[in-house]
Scaffold this motif. Structure first.
Motif, PDB file in Angstrom:
ATOM      1  N   PRO A   1       0.804  -1.226   0.000  1.00 34.92           N
ATOM      2  CA  PRO A   1       0.000   0.000   0.000  1.00 34.92           C
ATOM      3  C   PRO A   1       0.829   1.265   0.000  1.00 34.92           C
ATOM      4  O   PRO A   1       0.402   2.298  -0.518  1.00 34.92           O
ATOM      5  N   GLY A   2       2.045   1.212   0.568  1.00 35.56           N
ATOM      6  CA  GLY A   2       2.885   2.402   0.570  1.00 35.56           C
ATOM      7  C   GLY A   2       3.523   2.712  -0.770  1.00 35.56           C
ATOM      8  O   GLY A   2       3.972   3.832  -1.017  1.00 35.56           O
TER       9      GLY A   2
ATOM     10  N   LEU B   1     -12.130   1.652  -8.325  1.00 36.33           N
ATOM     11  CA  LEU B   1     -11.425   2.320  -7.240  1.00 36.33           C
ATOM     12  C   LEU B   1     -10.693   1.297  -6.386  1.00 36.33           C
ATOM     13  O   LEU B   1     -11.231   0.228  -6.069  1.00 36.33           O
ATOM     14  N   MET B   2      -9.446   1.623  -6.012  1.00 30.86           N
ATOM     15  CA  MET B   2      -8.612   0.722  -5.230  1.00 30.86           C
ATOM     16  C   MET B   2      -7.773   1.547  -4.257  1.00 30.86           C
ATOM     17  O   MET B   2      -7.908   2.769  -4.183  1.00 30.86           O
ATOM     18  N   GLY B   3      -6.909   0.882  -3.497  1.00 29.64           N
ATOM     19  CA  GLY B   3      -6.042   1.556  -2.542  1.00 29.64           C
ATOM     20  C   GLY B   3      -6.552   1.422  -1.123  1.00 29.64           C
ATOM     21  O   GLY B   3      -7.553   0.759  -0.845  1.00 29.64           O
TER      22      GLY B   3
ATOM     23  N   SER C   1      -6.281  -3.711  -0.263  1.00 26.31           N
ATOM     24  CA  SER C   1      -6.947  -2.685  -1.066  1.00 26.31           C
ATOM     25  C   SER C   1      -8.465  -2.796  -0.988  1.00 26.31           C
ATOM     26  O   SER C   1      -9.025  -3.900  -0.984  1.00 26.31           O
ATOM     27  N   ILE C   2      -9.132  -1.645  -0.969  1.00 24.38           N
ATOM     28  CA  ILE C   2     -10.575  -1.650  -1.194  1.00 24.38           C
ATOM     29  C   ILE C   2     -10.818  -2.003  -2.660  1.00 24.38           C
ATOM     30  O   ILE C   2      -9.896  -1.985  -3.483  1.00 24.38           O
ATOM     31  N   HIS C   3     -12.043  -2.315  -2.991  1.00 23.97           N
ATOM     32  CA  HIS C   3     -12.402  -2.475  -4.391  1.00 23.97           C
ATOM     33  C   HIS C   3     -13.875  -2.131  -4.549  1.00 23.97           C
ATOM     34  O   HIS C   3     -14.733  -2.601  -3.811  1.00 23.97           O
TER      35      HIS C   3
END
Length: 278
Positions: free
Chosen positions: A11-12, A219-221, A243-245
């Motif tokens: 994620p970073g 959308l992700m992250g 990550s969300i999705h």
């Protein structure tokens, strides 16, 4: 046959990614080319995604050189969804006929898989998810009518959809793979809304049944550090566990979801309230 390799990212890492780098790491394009068979191997839970469009000639695979085993299925299982015209899959001499939206489960130990279309002018689109497996489970064809439906969302929130479970403990068992298809109701545009995280499983999204001019904004992250991908028909998005999705389309679409990880508990998720997103 081609095999692309992706190594994943944390994620970073995405803070420094521009559009091209983000797409290179998480988006798989051109999986469906007429007369070709293509795979992509991701080190995110070692899932392999693939696409094949057999036309005049059959397409086959089974060699394990790209995965370091005698055969592709020496230590793997796979789900194969037909998203196109009628076709057939032969596994070690056993032939399965697949209509649109049927999924074939191929268990560990298979030696050769042969893919063919019934009509080259209206070819099958075979989409594949393969993950490591530690159990021998019999091959099984799951027809569209045999999938378990789950209705989700609300019309007033434009996220009404029907999720169909195919490779799932309640329908057809596997070792670690989960696979199904989600269709949005007419007038709905949002999928996987509200978003969530499932830290114990990764997921792959294959968007299909879209017009050429339409796109899904995927959308992700992390919830407080989101990014987006513009996704076309036949593109696959890799969604790591961190990550969300969720996504919204500019026109009608559907998607195949495939998951693997520590468990097969579909509801083992952490919801993310929309107001937390940044």
């Amino acid at each position: 046959m081609t095999m692309r390799v992706l190594y994943g990212a944390g994620p970073g890492d995405i803070d420094g990614y521009g559009t091209d780098r983000l797409r290179a790491e998480f988006l798989i394009e051109k999986l469906f080319v007429q007369g070709e068979l293509a795979f992509a191997y991701t080190h995110v839970d070692r899932m392999i995604v693939g696409g094949a469009v057999p036309t005049g000639a059959k397409l086959s695979f089974g060699d394990g050189k790209d995965v370091g085993t005698p055969h592709f299925f020496t230590a793997r299982e796979m789900g194969i969804a037909n998203l196109g015209g009628p076709g057939a899959i032969t596994v070690d001499g056993r032939r399965f006929a697949l209509e649109n939206r049927d999924i074939l489960y191929v268990g560990r130990g298979a030696k050769e898989v042969v893919l063919e279309s019934e009509d080259a002018a209206r070819p099958a689109w075979f989409y594949m998810n393969s993950v490591p497996a530690g159990a021998d489970i019999e091959h099984r064809l799951i027809r569209k009518a045999e999938a378990k439906p789950l209705d989700l969302g609300e019309e007033k929130r434009a996220n009404k959809r029907r999720l169909a479970m195919y490779i799932h403990p309640e329908v057809a068992p596997s070792c670690l793979l989960l696979m199904g298809i989600t269709d949005l109701a007419p007038g709905s545009v949002w999928n996987t809304m509200p978003p969530h995280l499932h830290e114990r499983r990764m997921e792959a999204y294959l968007y299909f049944d879209m017009a050429a001019e339409d796109r899904v904004v995927h959308l992700m992250g992390r919830p407080d550090n989101t990014r987006h991908l513009m996704v076309a028909n036949g593109d696959c998005v890799l969604s790591p566990a961190w990550s969300i999705h969720m996504g919204s389309g500019t026109g009608p679409y559907a998607f195949v979801w495939g998951m693997t990880g520590e468990n097969q508990a579909y509801n083992d998720v952490t919801p993310v309230p929309v107001e937390r997103l940044r």
